[in-house]
Design a protein around this motif. Structure first.
Motif: not given
Length: 148
Positions: A60-64, A67-78, A80-82, A85-92
């Protein structure tokens, strides 16, 4: 050993604020963080510190986040989502490296890998915390040793 908890928390807050416009970030110990549907992104550390940090996100957090980053709604971790989220972890993690360099620690990070943490390792610094936001929790499982 240098305080590692602070830089990880500060970097997470900064990235969430700048990239996701999340200002409501708080933290608490991750004593009981467990989730059946979660994405585990491991970022390896090499250099003066060796080990990994695992970013554990409920789906649920990954999708949120995506959704914020892309401006699109995702309902499953695929894929693209993975990837996002990996890029956010990399940036942090990259931001953490910058903070640690100010404390004379030279480290580099390895590309993100999806995997569960290895529970058999021993670490000089092993700390887990949860970062809570309006879109859900993120657990940072920090597992690092000082290089010999």
């Amino acid at each position: 050993m240098t305080d590692l908890y602070g830089p990880f928390l500060e970097a997470t807050r900064n990235v969430f604020k700048l990239m996701l416009e999340l200002n409501d970030v708080s933290d608490h110990p991750a004593d009981s963080f467990s989730c059946d549907d979660e994405l585990d992104v491991s970022i390896g550390f090499i250099g003066d510190l060796k080990g990994e940090v695992i970013y554990r996100l409920p789906h649920e957090t990954s999708l949120g986040i995506v959704n914020i980053m892309s401006g699109m709604e995702f309902d499953a971790v695929d894929e693209f989502v993975t990837s996002a989220v990996s890029e956010i972890a990399n940036i942090i993690s990259g931001n953490v490296l910058t903070m640690l360099a100010g404390e004379d620690l030279t480290c580099d990070i390895l590309p993100p890998v999806l995997r569960k943490p290895d529970e058999s390792g021993e670490y000089t610094f092993h700390n887990a915390c949860c970062v809570t936001t309006s879109i859900g929790d993120v657990c940072l499982d920090i597992r690092l040793n000082q290089a010999e």
